[in-house]
Scaffold this active site. Structure first.
Site, PDB file in Angstrom:
ATOM      1  CG  ASP A 132      11.164   6.682  -3.063  1.00 42.04           C
ATOM      2  OD1 ASP A 132      11.738   7.496  -3.795  1.00 42.04           O
ATOM      3  OD2 ASP A 132      11.606   5.549  -2.834  1.00 42.04           O
TER       4      ASP A 132
ATOM      5  N   GLY B 149      12.964  10.257  -1.719  1.00 39.61           N
ATOM      6  CA  GLY B 149      14.413  10.222  -1.744  1.00 39.61           C
ATOM      7  C   GLY B 149      15.016  10.133  -0.361  1.00 39.61           C
ATOM      8  N   GLY B 150      14.184  10.242   0.676  1.00 40.67           N
ATOM      9  CA  GLY B 150      14.691  10.211   2.042  1.00 40.67           C
ATOM     10  C   GLY B 150      15.397   8.917   2.390  1.00 40.67           C
ATOM     11  CG  PHE B 151      15.192   3.985   1.950  1.00 40.11           C
ATOM     12  CD1 PHE B 151      14.945   3.274   3.110  1.00 40.11           C
ATOM     13  CD2 PHE B 151      16.018   3.417   0.994  1.00 40.11           C
ATOM     14  CE1 PHE B 151      15.514   2.028   3.325  1.00 40.11           C
ATOM     15  CE2 PHE B 151      16.590   2.166   1.193  1.00 40.11           C
ATOM     16  CZ  PHE B 151      16.341   1.471   2.369  1.00 40.11           C
TER      17      PHE B 151
ATOM     18  CG  ASP C   9      10.384  10.001   5.457  1.00 39.14           C
ATOM     19  OD1 ASP C   9      10.574  10.128   4.232  1.00 39.14           O
ATOM     20  OD2 ASP C   9      10.493   8.901   6.032  1.00 39.14           O
TER      21      ASP C   9
ATOM     22  CD  GLN D 199      10.212   7.055   9.162  1.00 41.41           C
ATOM     23  OE1 GLN D 199      10.527   6.047   9.806  1.00 41.41           O
ATOM     24  NE2 GLN D 199      10.523   7.188   7.880  1.00 41.41           N
TER      25      GLN D 199
ATOM     26  N   GLY E  49       9.921   3.485   7.530  1.00 42.01           N
ATOM     27  CA  GLY E  49      10.854   3.331   8.622  1.00 42.01           C
ATOM     28  C   GLY E  49      11.124   1.899   9.009  1.00 42.01           C
TER      29      GLY E  49
ATOM     30  CG  ASP F 190       7.350   0.357  -2.668  1.00 44.35           C
ATOM     31  OD1 ASP F 190       8.595   0.259  -2.728  1.00 44.35           O
ATOM     32  OD2 ASP F 190       6.773   1.020  -1.772  1.00 44.35           O
TER      33      ASP F 190
ATOM     34  CB  CYS G  56       2.736 -19.051 -14.649  1.00 45.52           C
ATOM     35  SG  CYS G  56       3.053 -17.262 -14.628  1.00 45.52           S
TER      36      CYS G  56
ATOM     37  CB  CYS H 233       3.959 -14.468 -16.869  1.00 41.92           C
ATOM     38  SG  CYS H 233       5.371 -15.602 -16.826  1.00 41.92           S
TER      39      CYS H 233
ATOM     40  CB  CYS I  35       5.125 -19.327 -17.607  1.00 39.37           C
ATOM     41  SG  CYS I  35       6.035 -19.128 -16.061  1.00 39.37           S
TER      42      CYS I  35
ATOM     43  CG  HIS J 184       7.649 -16.309 -13.328  1.00 36.16           C
ATOM     44  ND1 HIS J 184       6.415 -16.909 -13.519  1.00 36.16           N
ATOM     45  CD2 HIS J 184       8.110 -16.754 -12.129  1.00 36.16           C
ATOM     46  CE1 HIS J 184       6.158 -17.701 -12.490  1.00 36.16           C
ATOM     47  NE2 HIS J 184       7.167 -17.624 -11.633  1.00 36.16           N
TER      48      HIS J 184
END
Length: 440
Positions: free
Chosen positions: A133, A135-137, A213, A263, A290, A337, A375, A377, A380, A406
């Site tokens: 991303d 870096g704006g956030f 942004d 946005q 946003g 994400d 599961c 994984c 588990c 998990h």
């Protein structure tokens, strides 16, 4: 500045003559697969309840480091690592791609280090596709003293547009050219602009990058949202121009796709305007970012995807709760994400089909079953709730590793199963069954 900026002379050798786009842009692609509306034939009542047509689909994103079958959950490895989990473990649990954060990697160890290492994937020993991303956030949220989270639950624009967290000082200052901010690590002063963000992300070397942004929140006034949206539009143009320039000068590097970020907060007209503006630009895909009220998430995603080009992928930034995931998928999000699977794991929370539970409870002290029956994984298959409960109580770091493996597998598999359900024509039945169990 025109919507499709002409390439500088230095770009000409690397472009194909179409709107100044680099010829190597062909290394990235997206193909639509099965459409939800075709495979599942939703009823009029379902469409009405959704507020509009279902725009969900399967697809395939092609990158220089592999294919991403969509819909897909992109696990977050903020500082070039999924917290407490080896890259090899992420591959074993089925993760298709990882997302790192340009702000954090810029501050430590530095984008130049990743560039020398051969890029993000090589640096962290991850062979598959990668995202960064912009870096704006982080610049905005950490700069306002809110740490990692900004309130997105309620609309309240009665306060000032430059609010900071109680007891904190403002560390970020925005102008039309970019942002001055202080490092949350040591207080050093730094500058991010669209051009600098592109330079940093190109050196980091991810397959997919996001344009720089301005993040707004539900607490900003409409007037500020309008002002910010225009700033983000102009920054998007600058990002594209710098992206094309860097692509042409960094000869021999794999092509890095650039996504524009939409946005507009909770306002339909602003969201649609942003999609039309950025959709006309030569981005490779789009991120929907946003402020998103949870109850309006599907509506806002649908507004955006009704406007965005259908032949380009759409990434929804920052969600992982099961109900949000299904809402995003059925309204046209291709990837998304969130840090939540590993963040909650560090507090002993684990996902099951019946909901999320906290392993620190005393009832798990003698529970020798897996975190989730059935599961597949690594955790588990090999470890019990009692053992991981002990590790957590003993403050052993491996407890976070085992629960994180998990949790990541749980979310990755749920999204994979949703993709298969779209293809099989059983998405709505799968959604009802999954959410019915999880929230019962």
């Amino acid at each position: 500045m025109p919507a499709n900026p002409a390439p500088a002379p230095s770009q000409q050798a690397a472009t194909d003559g179409t709107a100044g786009q680099p010829a190597v842009q062909a290394e990235f692609g997206f193909r639509v697969g099965t459409r939800l509306s075709d495979s599942c034939s939703p009823s009029g009542a379902q469409v009405s309840e959704n507020g509009g047509e279902f725009l969900g689909r399967t697809g395939s994103i092609s990158t220089p480091h592999g294919e991403i079958r969509t819909p897909a959950f992109i696990a977050v490895g903020t500082k070039a690592t999924v917290k407490a989990v080896l890259p090899e473990s992420m591959a074993d649990l089925g993760a298709q791609a990882l997302l790192a954060n340009a702000y954090h990697l810029y501050l430590q160890p530095g984008a130049d280090i990743l560039d020398e290492a051969g890029g993000l994937g090589a640096f962290m020993n991850w062979p598959g596709p990668t995202f960064t991303d912009s870096g704006g956030f982080q610049v905005m949220s950490l700069g306002s003293g809110f740490k990692k989270v900004i309130d997105m639950k309620s609309v309240d624009s009665s306060g000032p547009d430059d609010a900071v967290a109680p007891g904190k000082e403002r560390l970020a200052h925005i102008d039309d050219d970019g942002v001055w901010f202080k490092s949350h690590l040591n207080g050093d002063r730094h500058r991010f602009s669209p051009e600098i963000s592109m330079q940093v992300q190109h050196r980091i070397g991810a397959d997919i990058m996001f344009a720089f942004d301005e993040l707004t929140t539900l607490q900003n006034s409409r007037g500020y949202q309008v002002e910010s949206l225009e700033r983000t539009r102009l920054w998007a143009l600058r990002c594209i121009e710098e992206h094309f320039r860097l692509t042409s000068t960094r000869v021999g590097k794999p092509y890095q796709a650039l996504f524009g970020v939409i946005q507009g907060a909770q306002y339909e007209d602003l969201r649609r305007q942003a999609c039309r503006d950025l959709g006309a630009m030569p981005f490779d895909g789009f991120g929907i970012g946003g402020a998103l009220e949870k109850e309006n998430l599907g509506t806002i995603v649908r507004w955006c995807n009704e406007e965005l080009p259908e032949d380009k992928p759409r990434h929804l930034l920052g969600i992982s709760e099961p109900d949000d995931i299904f809402t995003a998928i059925e309204n046209g999000a291709d990837t998304f994400d969130c840090v939540s699977p590993t963040r909650v794991a560090r507090n002993s929370a684990f996902y099951t089909p019946q909901g999320r539970f906290n392993l620190s409870g005393a009832k798990y002290k003698r529970d020798f079953g897996p975190l989730q029956d059935g599961c597949d994984c690594y955790t588990c298959v090999n470890y019990s709730r009692a053992y991981i409960h002990h590790l957590f109580k003993a403050k052993e770091m491996i407890s976070a590793t085992l629960i994180s493996i998990h949790n990541e597998r749980f979310v990755v598999k749920m999204v994979d199963d949703a993709r298969l359900a779209i293809e099989a024509g059983t998405f709505f039945d799968f959604k009802d069954e999954t959410l019915g169990q999880y929230y019962s």
